[in-house]
Write a protein that holds these residues in place. Structure first.
Motif, PDB file in Angstrom:
ATOM      1  N   ARG A  69      13.921  74.361  63.499  1.00 28.19           N
ATOM      2  CA  ARG A  69      13.612  75.622  64.172  1.00 28.19           C
ATOM      3  C   ARG A  69      13.702  76.747  63.151  1.00 28.19           C
ATOM      4  NH1 ARG A  69      17.402  77.159  66.877  1.00 28.19           N
ATOM      5  NH2 ARG A  69      18.843  75.429  66.796  1.00 28.19           N
ATOM      6  N   HIS A 226      22.957  75.996  77.358  1.00 25.60           N
ATOM      7  CA  HIS A 226      22.822  74.986  76.300  1.00 25.60           C
ATOM      8  C   HIS A 226      23.980  73.999  76.466  1.00 25.60           C
ATOM      9  CE1 HIS A 226      22.421  74.308  71.647  1.00 25.60           C
ATOM     10  NE2 HIS A 226      21.734  73.430  72.334  1.00 25.60           N
ATOM     11  N   PHE A 299      15.582  64.818  72.653  1.00 29.63           N
ATOM     12  CA  PHE A 299      15.005  65.076  71.337  1.00 29.63           C
ATOM     13  C   PHE A 299      16.216  65.179  70.415  1.00 29.63           C
ATOM     14  CE2 PHE A 299      13.320  68.374  68.302  1.00 29.63           C
ATOM     15  CZ  PHE A 299      12.341  67.587  67.735  1.00 29.63           C
TER      16      PHE A 299
END
Ligand code: OXD
Ligand code: MN
Length: 593
Positions: A69, A226, A299
């Motif tokens: 990212r 999260h 993922f």
């Protein structure tokens, strides 16, 4: 099916800008998936792996400059800068659209634009949200088919006028200087251009399910976090659920899939995985907090995953998995650093170069076979410990919320917050030490409130306020805990074995939730009495448990200064309650004998 005019018009507008040769709607069928896979194999976008040993598995290599990212190119585009807060990069919506449009313009010439209707959460659940991603990448399509529920049934659910998040992705030329990951929360829109890396381009994940969803959650009165979610069945047969937030490199996926140590399994403990990365939590009609995992796949980071650290993940990724940037072995299987067994004698590394274990770079450092952030994408349904509640529309009731970090000292193995507002303070002041493998200097502390620093789609001061308000609306809010598996003794030895043994700590947490066990009241919260942590069969030295549970006053006093520096960044907008909690902790530390 009646057409959804807004959807069609938006697809049309994006096509006019990007100029693809063709538009293909993803229907979610096996047939279409097979055809796209064949096409990706023909162009080299995917490499077929050994189908006997890894059925349904493929390998993808990203561009060399596109392996993680890119937080510095990730923006929240709100009309007012202050609404994005000091925790985000900001651009005005006008500037964001203008800059990205210049890159998107004509970028899909000679390519196909795929339209992926997807649901985050079970299709039709009142907890779920629908998105539509437009992309010129088959890799993205195939990953989205694992990570989300995608296809025609989602369009049916959307009907002629349903709300959806507009997600536009284009690879353009994969140039780092022409890469932007833009979020327009006020328009329920995401534009991502110039990258092919999962976290930047699987727009249902970090972009929608965290950044946009956190903003929607603030407006609609729920939480997008999260967090992993797991259920623990105790020997009495009752299953209790926990949600836990940890910054990266703290073993979140491993904890979500924890396999109980043999002695506890024999007594009847079982663990059920609901989610490994994201939780959407709402107050239901019973005024308790319920969580769903909006994703249907994982993922995960490959390096370090092996039969010891995560046997459930190893089983899950042995079929129907897309590997990204791992090492390709001569027999068509894959390998990564800290995989099971010895490194292969040779292979093709993540860059596509021939590799042997003795290869070194110019500075004499070994060249890894897999990228440190190499990944697997696999369906959650293949995780042996998967919860039977994964598809339940209302998810699971949450009994406890855990915040955690990596701290060599300071934070005890576990402590419990006094109440919800104190728990919000504990989450807001979470921090983790950077490891040698990560950014920045080793040992340096990065503050990462609720592990949401890179993912909160609005000003975190308002986010803390939102958390405080949520607590008031619940009859029985979950209890909040802080854990630290990484405490070391002065010689640098880890005091706690971690992995499956963490269940011993979770067991204390559940006992607290059920009011079965007393605790020591300390300035920072309730800490276990040493005899209440089950250490049976563990190889701990005498006094280790006491060291694990110690609350060092001097270190906490030093930490207070670092916390107030962090809080000051939010200025007047920080809820007064946060400062009140801070001062109360300060006073309790001063009174500590
Ligand atoms: C992350 C991830 O970067 O889950 O947090 O991929
Ligand atoms: Mn994550």
């Amino acid at each position: 099916m009646a057409p959804h005019e807004n959807l069609e018009q938006w697809v049309d507008e994006c096509a006019k800008m990007c100029r693809p040769d063709r538009i293909v709607w993803i229907d979610g069928s096996e047939e279409q998936k097979r055809a796209l896979t064949s096409e990706a194999l023909a162009t080299g976008e995917l490499i077929e792996l050994n189908q006997e040993q890894l059925p349904g598995c493929y390998l993808h290599r990203t561009a060399l400059n596109d392996v993680a990212r890119t937080e510095h190119l990730t923006f929240i585009c709100t009309r007012l800068k202050d609404d994005a807060g000091p925790n985000n990069n900001w651009m005005s919506p006008e500037q964001g659209y203008r800059k990205a449009r210049a890159i998107f313009d004509g970028s899909m010439r000679g390519r196909v634009m795929y339209v992926i209707p997807f649901s985050m959460g079970p299709v039709g659940s009142p907890f779920s949200k629908i998105g539509v991603e437009l992309t010129d990448s088959i890799y993205v399509v195939l990953n989205m088919l694992i990570m989300t529920r995608a296809g025609t049934e989602v369009l049916e659910q959307l009907g002629a006028a349903g709300e959806f998040t507009k997600c536009l992705h284009g690879k353009a030329d994969l140039d780092l200087n022409r890469r932007l990951i833009l979020h327009f929360p006020e328009d329920n829109t995401i534009w991502s251009v110039g990258s092919g890396y999962g976290g930047n381009v699987l727009l249902g994940k970090k972009c929608l399910a965290l950044r946009i969803a956190s903003y929607l959650g603030m407006q609609e009165g729920w939480l997008a976090e999260h967090m992993l979610v797991l259920g623990i069945e105790r020997p009495d047969g009752r299953i209790m659920y926990l949600a836990a937030a940890f910054p990266s490199a703290c073993g979140k996926t491993n904890l979500a899939m924890l396999r109980p140590p043999e002695a506890m399994r024999a007594k009847g403990y079982r663990v059920f995985t609901v989610g490994d990365d994201i939780a959407w939590m709402r107050i239901d009609t019973d005024r308790r907090l319920w969580a769903i995992n909006p994703e249907s796949g994982m993922f995960g980071v490959a390096p370090g995953t092996n039969a010891k650290t995560n046997p459930n993940a190893m089983t899950a990724i042995s079929r129907n998995t897309i590997y990204t940037n791992v090492l390709l072995k001569p027999d068509g299987t894959v390998w990564w650093e800290d995989d099971d067994g010895d490194p292969p004698a040779k292979g093709i590394d993540w860059r596509g170069e021939p590799w042997t274990p003795d290869r070194k770079d110019d500075t004499g450092e070994p060249i890894p076979g897999a990228n440190a952030n190499s990944r697997y994408t696999a369906p959650l349904s293949q995780v042996p410990s998967i919860s039977f509640r994964l598809e339940h529309h209302h998810g699971v009731p949450i009994d406890a919320i855990l915040f955690g970090g990596r701290r060599a000292s300071l934070a005890p193995l576990v402590f419990e917050a006094f109440n919800w507002p104190h728990g919000v303070y504990v989450g807001a002041t979470m921090a983790s030490e950077r490891t040698a493998a990560q950014y920045g200097a080793q040992g340096e502390v990065r503050r990462d409130p609720m592990a949401m620093l890179p993912f909160c789609g609005y000003n975190m001061a308002d986010y803390f306020e939102h958390w405080l308000r949520m607590g008031v609306r619940m009859v029985k809010p979950p209890r909040i805990f802080h854990v630290n598996w990484f405490r070391k003794d002065p010689e640098g030895r880890f005091l706690w074995p971690g992995y499956g043994e963490n269940l011993r700590v979770l067991d204390w947490i559940l006992a607290r939730c059920k009011g079965e066990v007393e605790a020591e009241r300390t300035p920072i919260g309730f800490v276990p009495k040493p005899e209440d942590i089950n250490t049976e069969g563990l190889d701990l030295a005498p006094g280790d448990v006491e060291k694990l549970l110690a609350v060092p006053r001097d270190e906490w006093t030093a930490e207070m200064g670092r916390i107030s520096e962090f809080f000051k960044k939010f200025g007047e907008r920080l809820p007064a309650e946060m400062w009140a909690q801070h001062q109360a902790l300060q006073r309790r530390l001063e009174l500590m004998s």
